[in-house]
Design a protein around this motif. Structure first.
Motif, PDB file in Angstrom:
ATOM      1  N   PRO A  89       6.553 -28.550 -17.731  1.00 55.94           N
ATOM      2  CA  PRO A  89       6.823 -27.799 -18.961  1.00 55.94           C
ATOM      3  C   PRO A  89       7.920 -26.743 -18.814  1.00 55.94           C
ATOM      4  N   TYR A  90       8.008 -26.106 -17.655  1.00 63.15           N
ATOM      5  CA  TYR A  90       9.032 -25.077 -17.463  1.00 63.15           C
ATOM      6  C   TYR A  90      10.440 -25.679 -17.511  1.00 63.15           C
ATOM      7  N   SER A  91      10.651 -26.807 -16.840  1.00 65.24           N
ATOM      8  CA  SER A  91      11.975 -27.426 -16.857  1.00 65.24           C
ATOM      9  C   SER A  91      12.300 -27.995 -18.232  1.00 65.24           C
ATOM     10  N   ARG A  92      11.290 -28.448 -18.953  1.00 67.89           N
ATOM     11  CA  ARG A  92      11.518 -28.922 -20.328  1.00 67.89           C
ATOM     12  C   ARG A  92      11.988 -27.765 -21.202  1.00 67.89           C
ATOM     13  N   LEU A  93      11.392 -26.592 -20.987  1.00 62.87           N
ATOM     14  CA  LEU A  93      11.808 -25.400 -21.726  1.00 62.87           C
ATOM     15  C   LEU A  93      13.247 -25.040 -21.385  1.00 62.87           C
ATOM     16  N   LEU A  94      13.630 -25.138 -20.110  1.00 61.72           N
ATOM     17  CA  LEU A  94      15.009 -24.858 -19.723  1.00 61.72           C
ATOM     18  C   LEU A  94      15.986 -25.810 -20.408  1.00 61.72           C
ATOM     19  N   ILE A  95      15.636 -27.084 -20.440  1.00 59.28           N
ATOM     20  CA  ILE A  95      16.502 -28.070 -21.092  1.00 59.28           C
ATOM     21  C   ILE A  95      16.657 -27.735 -22.569  1.00 59.28           C
ATOM     22  N   ALA A  96      15.549 -27.455 -23.245  1.00 55.87           N
ATOM     23  CA  ALA A  96      15.592 -27.157 -24.682  1.00 55.87           C
ATOM     24  C   ALA A  96      16.410 -25.898 -24.949  1.00 55.87           C
ATOM     25  N   LYS A  97      16.220 -24.865 -24.137  1.00 57.52           N
ATOM     26  CA  LYS A  97      16.972 -23.624 -24.360  1.00 57.52           C
ATOM     27  C   LYS A  97      18.459 -23.801 -24.089  1.00 57.52           C
ATOM     28  N   ARG A  98      18.803 -24.565 -23.061  1.00 55.10           N
ATOM     29  CA  ARG A  98      20.235 -24.813 -22.782  1.00 55.10           C
ATOM     30  C   ARG A  98      20.896 -25.512 -23.959  1.00 55.10           C
TER      31      ARG A  98
ATOM     32  N   TRP B 200      12.547 -33.420 -26.010  1.00 55.41           N
ATOM     33  CA  TRP B 200      12.062 -32.072 -25.709  1.00 55.41           C
ATOM     34  C   TRP B 200      12.660 -31.050 -26.657  1.00 55.41           C
ATOM     35  N   VAL B 201      13.917 -31.216 -27.011  1.00 55.81           N
ATOM     36  CA  VAL B 201      14.552 -30.278 -27.950  1.00 55.81           C
ATOM     37  C   VAL B 201      13.878 -30.360 -29.317  1.00 55.81           C
ATOM     38  N   CYS B 202      13.622 -31.568 -29.796  1.00 59.31           N
ATOM     39  CA  CYS B 202      12.961 -31.732 -31.102  1.00 59.31           C
ATOM     40  C   CYS B 202      11.556 -31.137 -31.085  1.00 59.31           C
ATOM     41  N   ARG B 203      10.807 -31.381 -30.022  1.00 61.77           N
ATOM     42  CA  ARG B 203       9.453 -30.816 -29.935  1.00 61.77           C
ATOM     43  C   ARG B 203       9.497 -29.292 -29.865  1.00 61.77           C
ATOM     44  N   TYR B 204      10.485 -28.755 -29.155  1.00 64.90           N
ATOM     45  CA  TYR B 204      10.602 -27.295 -29.050  1.00 64.90           C
ATOM     46  C   TYR B 204      10.945 -26.688 -30.403  1.00 64.90           C
ATOM     47  N   ARG B 205      11.817 -27.340 -31.157  1.00 62.99           N
ATOM     48  CA  ARG B 205      12.169 -26.842 -32.500  1.00 62.99           C
ATOM     49  C   ARG B 205      10.957 -26.851 -33.425  1.00 62.99           C
ATOM     50  N   GLU B 206      10.184 -27.922 -33.379  1.00 65.39           N
ATOM     51  CA  GLU B 206       9.057 -28.087 -34.300  1.00 65.39           C
ATOM     52  C   GLU B 206       7.823 -27.283 -33.904  1.00 65.39           C
ATOM     53  N   GLN B 207       7.522 -27.212 -32.596  1.00 63.62           N
ATOM     54  CA  GLN B 207       6.240 -26.658 -32.156  1.00 63.62           C
ATOM     55  C   GLN B 207       6.364 -25.474 -31.211  1.00 63.62           C
ATOM     56  N   GLY B 208       7.574 -25.154 -30.786  1.00 66.28           N
ATOM     57  CA  GLY B 208       7.740 -24.077 -29.819  1.00 66.28           C
ATOM     58  C   GLY B 208       7.319 -24.525 -28.425  1.00 66.28           C
ATOM     59  N   GLU B 209       6.982 -23.566 -27.577  1.00 67.06           N
ATOM     60  CA  GLU B 209       6.622 -23.886 -26.192  1.00 67.06           C
ATOM     61  C   GLU B 209       5.398 -24.795 -26.068  1.00 67.06           C
ATOM     62  N   PRO B 210       4.364 -24.683 -26.937  1.00 71.09           N
ATOM     63  CA  PRO B 210       3.226 -25.609 -26.807  1.00 71.09           C
ATOM     64  C   PRO B 210       3.625 -27.081 -26.959  1.00 71.09           C
ATOM     65  N   GLY B 211       4.707 -27.368 -27.658  1.00 68.11           N
ATOM     66  CA  GLY B 211       5.155 -28.748 -27.820  1.00 68.11           C
ATOM     67  C   GLY B 211       5.699 -29.358 -26.549  1.00 68.11           C
ATOM     68  N   LEU B 212       5.972 -28.528 -25.541  1.00 69.27           N
ATOM     69  CA  LEU B 212       6.539 -29.016 -24.290  1.00 69.27           C
ATOM     70  C   LEU B 212       5.477 -29.314 -23.234  1.00 69.27           C
ATOM     71  N   LEU B 213       4.223 -29.022 -23.543  1.00 70.93           N
ATOM     72  CA  LEU B 213       3.146 -29.281 -22.595  1.00 70.93           C
ATOM     73  C   LEU B 213       2.865 -30.778 -22.501  1.00 70.93           C
ATOM     74  N   ASP B 214       2.241 -31.185 -21.409  1.00 69.76           N
ATOM     75  CA  ASP B 214       1.872 -32.592 -21.225  1.00 69.76           C
ATOM     76  C   ASP B 214       0.878 -33.002 -22.297  1.00 69.76           C
ATOM     77  N   ARG B 215       1.004 -34.230 -22.755  1.00 69.48           N
ATOM     78  CA  ARG B 215       0.109 -34.765 -23.782  1.00 69.48           C
ATOM     79  C   ARG B 215      -0.676 -35.939 -23.231  1.00 69.48           C
ATOM     80  N   SER B 216      -1.791 -36.195 -23.836  1.00 69.49           N
ATOM     81  CA  SER B 216      -2.596 -37.343 -23.452  1.00 69.49           C
ATOM     82  C   SER B 216      -1.925 -38.618 -23.941  1.00 69.49           C
TER      83      SER B 216
END
Length: 95
Positions: A11-20, A44-60
């Motif tokens: 999730p941390y690296s996904r956040l870095l990608i989205a922020k970049r 990851w960028v689309c999920r970050y835009r729609e849901q913020g940081e919780p959207g970058l967490l692992d999903r089932s």
């Protein structure tokens, strides 16, 4: 499942990608240290835009539950009306 904190798909690296991509205007195709492709970066960028940081967490990966499942009593009634499978007439006689 435990993920290493510095793994490329944590999730941390996904956040870095989205922020970049969002803050620096970098293209998803030009993520130098990311081990993910452009398609994953866009996801990851689309999920970050729609849901913020919780959207970058692992999903089932389990399928969602079925809400319109046929009730068990209706299934039993159909089976009673049709009869057992081995008693149904066949088109051809063995012989």
């Amino acid at each position: 499942m435990r993920v290493q904190p510095n793994a490329s798909t944590c999730p941390y690296s996904r956040l870095l990608i989205a922020k970049r991509v969002l803050q620096l205007g970098q293209s998803p195709q030009r993520q130098p240290r990311a081990a993910t492709g452009a398609r994953a970066a866009r996801k990851w960028v689309c999920r970050y835009r729609e849901q913020g940081e919780p959207g970058l967490l692992d999903r089932s990966s389990a399928p969602p539950p079925i809400d319109n499942r046929t009730p068990r009593d209706r299934i039993q009634a159909i089976i009673r009306l049709e009869g057992p499978l081995h008693e149904r007439p066949t088109d051809r006689q063995a012989g």
